[in-house]
Design an enzyme around this catalytic site. Sequence first.
Site, short mmCIF file in Angstrom:
data_model
loop_
_atom_site.label_atom_id
_atom_site.label_comp_id
_atom_site.label_asym_id
_atom_site.label_seq_id
_atom_site.Cartn_x
_atom_site.Cartn_y
_atom_site.Cartn_z
N LYS A 78 108.67 101.93 83.20
CA LYS A 78 110.35 101.90 82.97
C LYS A 78 110.52 101.41 84.35
O LYS A 78 110.64 101.28 85.62
CB LYS A 78 110.92 103.33 83.12
N GLY A 176 127.76 112.25 73.61
CA GLY A 176 127.09 110.68 74.09
C GLY A 176 127.21 110.05 73.04
O GLY A 176 126.11 110.00 72.31
N VAL A 177 127.09 108.93 72.12
CA VAL A 177 127.44 107.93 70.90
C VAL A 177 127.95 107.02 71.15
O VAL A 177 128.46 106.08 70.96
CB VAL A 177 129.04 108.69 70.18
N GLY A 178 126.69 106.09 72.18
CA GLY A 178 126.31 104.78 72.25
C GLY A 178 125.76 104.55 71.90
O GLY A 178 126.11 104.83 70.13
N VAL A 180 122.23 104.69 70.26
CA VAL A 180 121.43 105.82 69.62
C VAL A 180 122.70 106.68 69.06
O VAL A 180 121.91 106.96 67.30
CB VAL A 180 120.47 106.63 70.08
N1 PHE Z 1 114.90 102.56 76.09
C1 PHE Z 1 114.16 102.85 74.82
C2 PHE Z 1 112.85 103.87 74.80
O1 PHE Z 1 112.81 104.62 75.93
C3 PHE Z 1 113.39 102.44 74.20
C4 PHE Z 1 112.06 100.97 75.05
C5 PHE Z 1 110.96 101.22 74.48
C6 PHE Z 1 112.93 99.91 75.70
C7 PHE Z 1 109.45 100.45 75.65
C8 PHE Z 1 111.35 98.97 75.99
C9 PHE Z 1 109.63 98.74 75.99
O2 PHE Z 1 112.02 104.46 73.59
#
Ligand code: PHE
Length: 348
Positions: A78, A176-178, A180
Amino acid sequence: MEELMRRWDGERVVMRYDADADAWIFIAIHSTRLGDASGGSRLRVYSSPRDGLWDAQRLAAGMTYKWAGVDFPVGGGKGVIALSRALDATECDRLLERYGDMVESLRGGFSTGADLGVGPESVRVIGRRTRYVFGLRGAGDPGPWTALGVFTSMRAVAREVFGSPDLEGSKVLVQGVGDVGAPLCQRLAAAGANLVIADLDRGRAEEVAGLVEARVVDVQAVYEEPCDIFAPCAVGAILDEHTIPRLRCRAVAGSANNQLKSPEDAERLMARGILYSPDFINNAGGAIALCGLEALNMAESEVEAKVLSIGDTLAEIFSDALTRCESPVRAAERRAMQVLERGPPSAA
Ligand code: PHE
């Protein structure tokens, strides 16, 4: 930060201080056991760089479990861009470009995409500097896919708790209404749910409420609001020893990553008789779509079937948890661990 690095069970964190924006960048690679790491990039103000690192490490671990949970040959990572102050649009774009350079420098060891604070527009900016970005070659915005997975999860939760997957008339509270939360509200409204929503951006909440006929509540009032299902779709770490005792819901199923502040919170929820549907399973829809469509050459129909199978996976997890008298989070982690131990599909 030293302490966080020592205690973490992940592989490495690539870190950079960006002087122009006074921002810290952390790319946490938690596990490459199943493949090169991938996970979204998050951009927001943190009260300290340490909080940004903590978030990156936890989110990266969540990605490892998420990929293992859906049995994709991808590792967990991440990116967190920890701002010290809000930036204007130009500053932000420049920073995202520099971030893109940093991702590119890892030569595919980490590929990324949208997450909190990094919408489809920002993904395009990152993509000016690196090929290792998902969302530009067919999958587009992962938000609606994540929402589909969360919706399916809620049906599984409703079946478990209320005996029927039908959400008609159920009271669902969306925090949270962003990217998703908003498409999730649309699906819930179409299914006849009775919606209550909250967002830090009150204008945004009113706007979504106008589209789907929802009641808006203040963000402070969320934890006390009586409802059938509570759906955290904003930041993580919101369920802890202070908020759990206040909850007035029967189940929690949302898209936010790492909703539990600490592992004990899973037991706290169990003790209160609240079914907690593991976030890294609920919210895998976006990851499935991005990677499935853009890296694994899956057809859209296959991706949709895979996202919908999240409901069946949860049904199995709930039943495993019941048999072993443990929390659904433990049961879900055990499933993911089995996949990790087995290794990537080719090695099986
Ligand atoms: N951020 C989202 C998640 O945590 C989507 C995502 C997944 C973005 C994998 C990039 C790579 O699932």
